[in-house]
Design a protein around this motif. Structure first.
Motif, PDB file in Angstrom:
ATOM      1  N   ASN A 120      69.388 -87.034  29.283  1.00 54.94           N
ATOM      2  CA  ASN A 120      68.775 -87.043  27.960  1.00 54.94           C
ATOM      3  C   ASN A 120      67.804 -85.887  27.828  1.00 54.94           C
ATOM      4  OD1 ASN A 120      67.834 -87.828  25.445  1.00 54.94           O
ATOM      5  ND2 ASN A 120      67.257 -89.893  26.079  1.00 54.94           N
ATOM      6  N   TRP A 121      67.400 -85.579  26.603  1.00 53.12           N
ATOM      7  CA  TRP A 121      66.320 -84.634  26.378  1.00 53.12           C
ATOM      8  C   TRP A 121      65.057 -85.179  27.058  1.00 53.12           C
ATOM      9  CZ3 TRP A 121      66.497 -80.198  23.100  1.00 53.12           C
ATOM     10  CH2 TRP A 121      67.712 -80.011  22.434  1.00 53.12           C
ATOM     11  N   PHE A 122      64.161 -84.284  27.414  1.00 46.41           N
ATOM     12  CA  PHE A 122      62.898 -84.699  28.021  1.00 46.41           C
ATOM     13  C   PHE A 122      62.086 -85.535  27.029  1.00 46.41           C
ATOM     14  CE2 PHE A 122      60.209 -81.992  25.500  1.00 46.41           C
ATOM     15  CZ  PHE A 122      61.103 -81.031  25.070  1.00 46.41           C
ATOM     16  N   ASP A 123      61.341 -86.491  27.531  1.00 46.44           N
ATOM     17  CA  ASP A 123      60.345 -87.200  26.730  1.00 46.44           C
ATOM     18  C   ASP A 123      60.960 -87.809  25.461  1.00 46.44           C
ATOM     19  OD1 ASP A 123      57.844 -88.090  26.350  1.00 46.44           O
ATOM     20  OD2 ASP A 123      56.929 -86.197  25.786  1.00 46.44           O
ATOM     21  N   TYR A 124      62.080 -88.456  25.595  1.00 47.92           N
ATOM     22  CA  TYR A 124      62.844 -88.825  24.405  1.00 47.92           C
ATOM     23  C   TYR A 124      63.260 -90.295  24.413  1.00 47.92           C
ATOM     24  CZ  TYR A 124      65.810 -87.226  20.449  1.00 47.92           C
ATOM     25  OH  TYR A 124      66.365 -86.989  19.222  1.00 47.92           O
ATOM     26  N   LEU A 125      62.980 -91.006  25.516  1.00 47.57           N
ATOM     27  CA  LEU A 125      63.393 -92.409  25.591  1.00 47.57           C
ATOM     28  C   LEU A 125      62.262 -93.183  26.256  1.00 47.57           C
ATOM     29  CD1 LEU A 125      65.612 -94.572  25.296  1.00 47.57           C
ATOM     30  CD2 LEU A 125      66.571 -93.792  27.455  1.00 47.57           C
ATOM     31  N   PRO A 126      61.654 -94.163  25.528  1.00 50.31           N
ATOM     32  CA  PRO A 126      60.509 -94.865  26.116  1.00 50.31           C
ATOM     33  C   PRO A 126      60.937 -95.808  27.244  1.00 50.31           C
ATOM     34  CG  PRO A 126      61.066 -95.824  24.003  1.00 50.31           C
ATOM     35  CD  PRO A 126      61.982 -94.649  24.186  1.00 50.31           C
ATOM     36  N   GLN A 127      60.082 -95.928  28.223  1.00 47.54           N
ATOM     37  CA  GLN A 127      60.375 -96.779  29.374  1.00 47.54           C
ATOM     38  C   GLN A 127      60.638 -98.220  28.952  1.00 47.54           C
ATOM     39  OE1 GLN A 127      60.831 -95.637  32.520  1.00 47.54           O
ATOM     40  NE2 GLN A 127      61.460 -97.718  33.020  1.00 47.54           N
ATOM     41  N   GLU A 128      59.894 -98.696  27.947  1.00 46.50           N
ATOM     42  CA  GLU A 128      60.057-100.107  27.536  1.00 46.50           C
ATOM     43  C   GLU A 128      61.480-100.386  27.041  1.00 46.50           C
ATOM     44  OE1 GLU A 128      57.431-100.963  24.275  1.00 46.50           O
ATOM     45  OE2 GLU A 128      57.838 -99.056  23.288  1.00 46.50           O
ATOM     46  N   LEU A 129      62.075 -99.358  26.431  1.00 44.07           N
ATOM     47  CA  LEU A 129      63.434 -99.537  25.935  1.00 44.07           C
ATOM     48  C   LEU A 129      64.436 -99.567  27.107  1.00 44.07           C
ATOM     49  CD1 LEU A 129      64.452 -99.971  23.113  1.00 44.07           C
ATOM     50  CD2 LEU A 129      64.906 -97.538  22.907  1.00 44.07           C
ATOM     51  N   ILE A 130      64.174 -98.713  28.096  1.00 44.93           N
ATOM     52  CA  ILE A 130      65.002 -98.731  29.302  1.00 44.93           C
ATOM     53  C   ILE A 130      64.904-100.107  29.957  1.00 44.93           C
ATOM     54  CG2 ILE A 130      65.319 -97.754  31.615  1.00 44.93           C
ATOM     55  CD1 ILE A 130      64.288 -95.109  30.572  1.00 44.93           C
ATOM     56  N   ASP A 131      63.670-100.595  30.080  1.00 43.84           N
ATOM     57  CA  ASP A 131      63.447-101.904  30.706  1.00 43.84           C
ATOM     58  C   ASP A 131      64.169-103.009  29.946  1.00 43.84           C
ATOM     59  OD1 ASP A 131      61.920-100.608  32.529  1.00 43.84           O
ATOM     60  OD2 ASP A 131      59.990-101.169  31.639  1.00 43.84           O
ATOM     61  N   LYS A 132      64.102-102.922  28.617  1.00 47.75           N
ATOM     62  CA  LYS A 132      64.726-103.956  27.794  1.00 47.75           C
ATOM     63  C   LYS A 132      66.241-103.954  28.004  1.00 47.75           C
ATOM     64  CE  LYS A 132      64.969-105.705  23.093  1.00 47.75           C
ATOM     65  NZ  LYS A 132      64.973-105.344  21.669  1.00 47.75           N
ATOM     66  N   PHE A 133      66.826-102.754  28.011  1.00 46.63           N
ATOM     67  CA  PHE A 133      68.273-102.662  28.233  1.00 46.63           C
ATOM     68  C   PHE A 133      68.637-103.180  29.627  1.00 46.63           C
ATOM     69  CE2 PHE A 133      72.022-100.252  29.687  1.00 46.63           C
ATOM     70  CZ  PHE A 133      72.943-100.697  28.758  1.00 46.63           C
ATOM     71  N   SER A 134      67.837-102.790  30.613  1.00 49.02           N
ATOM     72  CA  SER A 134      68.078-103.250  31.983  1.00 49.02           C
ATOM     73  C   SER A 134      68.079-104.757  32.061  1.00 49.02           C
ATOM     74  CB  SER A 134      66.980-102.727  32.920  1.00 49.02           C
ATOM     75  OG  SER A 134      67.130-101.374  33.113  1.00 49.02           O
ATOM     76  N   ALA A 135      67.098-105.364  31.412  1.00 52.79           N
ATOM     77  CA  ALA A 135      66.952-106.815  31.487  1.00 52.79           C
ATOM     78  C   ALA A 135      68.092-107.525  30.756  1.00 52.79           C
ATOM     79  CB  ALA A 135      65.597-107.218  30.894  1.00 52.79           C
ATOM     80  N   GLU A 136      68.442-107.034  29.575  1.00 48.81           N
ATOM     81  CA  GLU A 136      69.465-107.710  28.774  1.00 48.81           C
ATOM     82  C   GLU A 136      70.843-107.647  29.414  1.00 48.81           C
ATOM     83  OE1 GLU A 136      69.755-106.527  24.653  1.00 48.81           O
ATOM     84  OE2 GLU A 136      67.660-107.108  24.300  1.00 48.81           O
ATOM     85  N   HIS A 137      71.135-106.504  30.044  1.00 50.15           N
ATOM     86  CA  HIS A 137      72.497-106.324  30.556  1.00 50.15           C
ATOM     87  C   HIS A 137      72.562-106.288  32.069  1.00 50.15           C
ATOM     88  CE1 HIS A 137      74.250-105.690  26.587  1.00 50.15           C
ATOM     89  NE2 HIS A 137      73.149-105.033  26.303  1.00 50.15           N
ATOM     90  N   ASP A 138      71.418-106.502  32.717  1.00 43.13           N
ATOM     91  CA  ASP A 138      71.390-106.499  34.176  1.00 43.13           C
ATOM     92  C   ASP A 138      71.967-105.204  34.728  1.00 43.13           C
ATOM     93  OD1 ASP A 138      70.836-107.369  36.652  1.00 43.13           O
ATOM     94  OD2 ASP A 138      72.612-108.648  36.850  1.00 43.13           O
ATOM     95  N   VAL A 139      71.464-104.112  34.182  1.00 43.44           N
ATOM     96  CA  VAL A 139      71.955-102.793  34.580  1.00 43.44           C
ATOM     97  C   VAL A 139      70.776-101.962  35.079  1.00 43.44           C
ATOM     98  CG1 VAL A 139      72.803-100.607  33.653  1.00 43.44           C
ATOM     99  CG2 VAL A 139      73.965-102.731  33.068  1.00 43.44           C
ATOM    100  N   GLU A 140      71.018-101.260  36.165  1.00 42.95           N
ATOM    101  CA  GLU A 140      69.979-100.393  36.710  1.00 42.95           C
ATOM    102  C   GLU A 140      70.117 -99.005  36.074  1.00 42.95           C
ATOM    103  OE1 GLU A 140      70.075-100.403  41.000  1.00 42.95           O
ATOM    104  OE2 GLU A 140      69.019 -98.482  41.002  1.00 42.95           O
ATOM    105  N   VAL A 141      69.053 -98.555  35.407  1.00 41.61           N
ATOM    106  CA  VAL A 141      69.136 -97.305  34.656  1.00 41.61           C
ATOM    107  C   VAL A 141      68.420 -96.176  35.381  1.00 41.61           C
ATOM    108  CG1 VAL A 141      68.566 -96.162  32.480  1.00 41.61           C
ATOM    109  CG2 VAL A 141      69.227 -98.570  32.491  1.00 41.61           C
ATOM    110  N   THR A 142      69.077 -95.030  35.469  1.00 37.44           N
ATOM    111  CA  THR A 142      68.385 -93.830  35.940  1.00 37.44           C
ATOM    112  C   THR A 142      68.533 -92.761  34.862  1.00 37.44           C
ATOM    113  OG1 THR A 142      70.367 -92.967  36.986  1.00 37.44           O
ATOM    114  CG2 THR A 142      68.894 -94.254  38.372  1.00 37.44           C
ATOM    115  N   MET A 143      67.563 -91.839  34.823  1.00 36.92           N
ATOM    116  CA  MET A 143      67.624 -90.818  33.775  1.00 36.92           C
ATOM    117  C   MET A 143      67.153 -89.469  34.299  1.00 36.92           C
ATOM    118  SD  MET A 143      66.277 -90.944  29.858  1.00 36.92           S
ATOM    119  CE  MET A 143      64.537 -91.041  30.151  1.00 36.92           C
ATOM    120  N   ASP A 144      67.899 -88.427  33.946  1.00 41.01           N
ATOM    121  CA  ASP A 144      67.460 -87.047  34.156  1.00 41.01           C
ATOM    122  C   ASP A 144      67.339 -86.399  32.791  1.00 41.01           C
ATOM    123  OD1 ASP A 144      67.363 -87.182  36.885  1.00 41.01           O
ATOM    124  OD2 ASP A 144      69.448 -86.591  37.144  1.00 41.01           O
ATOM    125  N   THR A 145      66.622 -85.276  32.743  1.00 42.87           N
ATOM    126  CA  THR A 145      66.383 -84.677  31.429  1.00 42.87           C
ATOM    127  C   THR A 145      66.728 -83.195  31.403  1.00 42.87           C
ATOM    128  OG1 THR A 145      64.094 -84.184  31.979  1.00 42.87           O
ATOM    129  CG2 THR A 145      64.530 -86.286  30.915  1.00 42.87           C
TER     130      THR A 145
END
Lengths: 312, 344
Positions: B31-56
């Protein structure tokens, strides 16, 4: 069995042993050779080959032989009729990088030599603490160190703030986004590469030789020239090479501290693989740089071997 | 024998105990730098039981360069409009048929039949915005809605201008200032553009995209090209910054989520695309990134200040944002030459 037979057997055994040792050495060396081949020689070959190809529109290469990259290095194509005109722009980038690297090396030496001398003459226990302290900055990632440097030297940064508040200056000194800022970053980054080899050389130096020279009526200049420099020389050369060569190819400091406005060789090459999407030209620029460094090293080595005075 | 059984049972129990902790799968985001809040990553992780990693990355061109150089392992990326088309043409995207997604109905109808992906076969909207510039009104109090600020700056701003490190943003601004066409391959026009840029460079402090906000907030630069949402975040840290809508025109863009071909977790990529079409999630993203979502129904979840912010609400006097399609091969090569020439 007569004595010649025994001697023959012995030489045979020696030969077998020698061969075995050689074999063992080859085995010991093979992992390093394999690594060098896979991750240095092979990629280098790829770079050389790519430099003679044609760039693809969005990066990558098209397998058509072309000398365009090397032509582009010295000439500029006109927008109208594609005629070639000599353009020193890329040579200037190389020249700028060489000057920047040279200045960095000299300043690192001027700061590094006294430091190394001081550390080498300390008592054993303090010595190790100082060497450890020299390496402390290396515990932190280079990118973070460089950004921290930017924060310190910029117009609104603590350095300018402090100088203004004590009344030394009225206007902030512009250091960030200048060549001076880049130089500062390079010196800070590579200073330990100068100090450590110098320290190793000076530490081994036997100071009784200096006393002996004084006893034999040598003056300070002669001692420096005939005793200290020849013995510490290899350390100086190692330090200078370790600073000069990475400075020449450095790319984070010019990008961040120079504002990405004045390219150095490293940035020029990186740009070809990112924004400019011209892999062949990036490869050619890398090949040209390597050739220059190799030539300089070879000339240096040749002169060294000619002028070396046998010490024993 | 009994002992072995107990141990086996114990080990088996351990396996069962530990398995819920390890996620169902993974999702690697580029993704672009500074473009996706951690809380949204956490929410997606929790809802779908998916481990998310991100590079920018910091430009569409960097993204393309990375992918072209053979970097793999990413499932989704967030390219801008024209880059989506290029990636589709280069065969680098997985066709996901967004219309089959559960949340497809939430997509703003204006953003469904876009030129770069008609009918949304490959992509879903992430955020859209404009690329203008900001001026520190404490340093310069004059008229700012003009590209003169960048290319012929008043004395107060000379040497204090940051440009985005982005070939299209810089060259398109120059073309607009000169009143020339975008995707221009006319050599005379390009010569003019080349002269304009190399001459204006003396007034510019730096080329920096990921530091575009910081350099303005710190005061090192008093004017700088910036994307509108990033600009709003800059203003939150320094109130004297004002976003300009140059009368000569400015770029409009939309970033989109796409699934990269060969990504190891295609199903999770689709889940993520669907997840981001949920109005509440799209609003969470918008509240962070401060651009505009391409999803309807986000209003109830949006921060109040977004509704009136100068950066996202075009004044009536501003020209329509100019969405620039990808240019042909010849133009791309010519642009790259001008860009290299400018940076060297």
């Amino acid at each position: 069995m007569d004595s010649t037979g025994i001697a023959q057997r012995r030489t045979e055994l020696d030969r077998i042993r020698a061969r075995r040792i050689l074999k063992a050495r080859a085995w010991l060396l093979s992992p390093a050779l394999l690594l060098i081949f896979c991750f240095l020689i092979l990629p280098l070959c790829i770079i050389v080959v790519y430099s003679f190809l044609t760039p693809g529109t969005y990066g990558g290469v098209v397998w058509d032989f072309s000398l365009e990259s090397y032509i582009q290095f010295l000439f500029e194509r006109d927008f109208f009729d594609d005629t070639l005109a000599f353009s020193p722009a890329y040579l200037q980038i190389y020249f700028r990088s060489f000057v920047q690297a040279l200045v960095t090396t000299i300043v690192c030496f001027l700061i590094g030599f006294p430091t190394a001398y001081y550390i080498a003459t300390l008592p054993e226990r303090k010595k190790y603490m100082w060497v450890l302290l020299i390496t402390v900055p290396y515990w932190i990632n280079l990118l973070i160190r460089t950004i921290a440097m930017l924060f310190l030297i910029r117009n609104e940064g603590p350095l300018n703030y402090a100088l203004i508040s004590i009344g030394a200056i009225d206007e902030p000194i512009k250091i960030a986004y200048t060549n001076f800022g880049v130089g500062l970053g390079l010196i800070y980054t590579y200073l330990p590469f100068m100090v450590l080899p110098l320290y190793a050389a000076i530490e081994r130096f036997d100071f009784r030789l200096v006393e002996a020279s004084y006893d034999l009526y040598a003056n300070q200049w002669t001692i420096l020239r005939k005793i200290i420099l020849p013995l510490v020389g290899p350390g100086i050369v190692a330090g200078c090479l370790l600073v000069f060569i990475p400075s020449l190819g450095s790319f984070i400091a010019p990008d961040l501290l120079g504002g990405g406005k004045k390219l150095m060789i490293g940035n020029l090459i990186a740009l070809q693989f990112q924004g400019s999407r011209n892999w062949p030209f990036g490869s050619a620029a890398a090949v040209i740089l390597m050739t220059m460094v190799l030539c300089a090293l070879m000339v240096y080595i040749r002169q060294q071997s000619k002028s070396r005075i046998p010490l024993h | 024998m009994k002992k072995t059984l107990t141990i086996s049972a114990f080990l088996l129990g351990l396996v069962f105990l530990t398995s819920p902790a390890s996620a169902e799968g993974k999702l690697n985001i580029y993704n672009w730098f500074d473009y996706l809040p951690q809380e949204l990553i956490d929410k997606f992780s929790a809802e779908h039981d998916v481990e998310v990693t991100m590079d920018t990355y910091d430009s569409n061109e960097s993204l393309l360069a990375k992918l072209k150089s053979g970097v793999t392992g990413y499932d989704v990326a967030v390219p801008g409009d024209y880059m989506v088309q290029i990636l589709i043409e280069e065969g680098m995207l997985e066709q996901v048929n967004a219309s089959e997604f559960e949340n497809f109905g939430n997509m703003d109808p204006d953003w469904v039949d876009v030129y770069f992906d008609p009918g949304r076969l490959y992509s879903v909207p992430y955020q859209w915005g404009t690329t203008g510039f900001m001026v520190d009104t404490e340093v310069y109090g004059g008229e700012i809605d003009t590209l003169e600020i960048i290319f012929n700056p008043p004395a107060e701003l000379q040497g204090k201008i940051n440009m985005l490190k982005d070939v299209n943003d810089v060259l398109n601004a120059g073309l607009r200032y000169l009143g020339l066409d975008r995707c221009n391959e006319n050599p005379e026009d390009l010569k003019k553009l080349n002269d304009l840029l190399t001459n204006a460079k003396q007034h510019w402090l730096s080329f920096n995209s990921d530091g575009a906000k910081e350099v303005l907030v710190s005061g090192d630069a008093a004017a700088g090209q910036i994307w509108n949402g990033f600009g709003m975040r800059a203003r939150a840290e320094k109130a004297s910054l004002k976003y300009a809508y140059p009368k000569e025109g400015f770029t409009g863009w939309m970033d989109n989520i796409v699934a990269l071909k060969g990504g190891p977790n295609l199903e999770n990529a689709k889940k993520f695309m669907n997840f981001m079409l949920d109005p509440e999630n799209a609003a969470m993203l918008t509240n962070f990134a401060r651009y505009t979502a391409g999803v309807s129904g986000t209003e109830p979840f949006l921060d109040d200040d977004l509704k009136t912010a100068h950066e996202t609400n075009l004044p009536a006097s501003a020209p329509t944002p100019d969405f620039v399609p990808p240019c042909n091969d010849k133009v791309v090569k010519l642009y790259d030459r001008i860009w290299t020439n400018l940076l060297k």
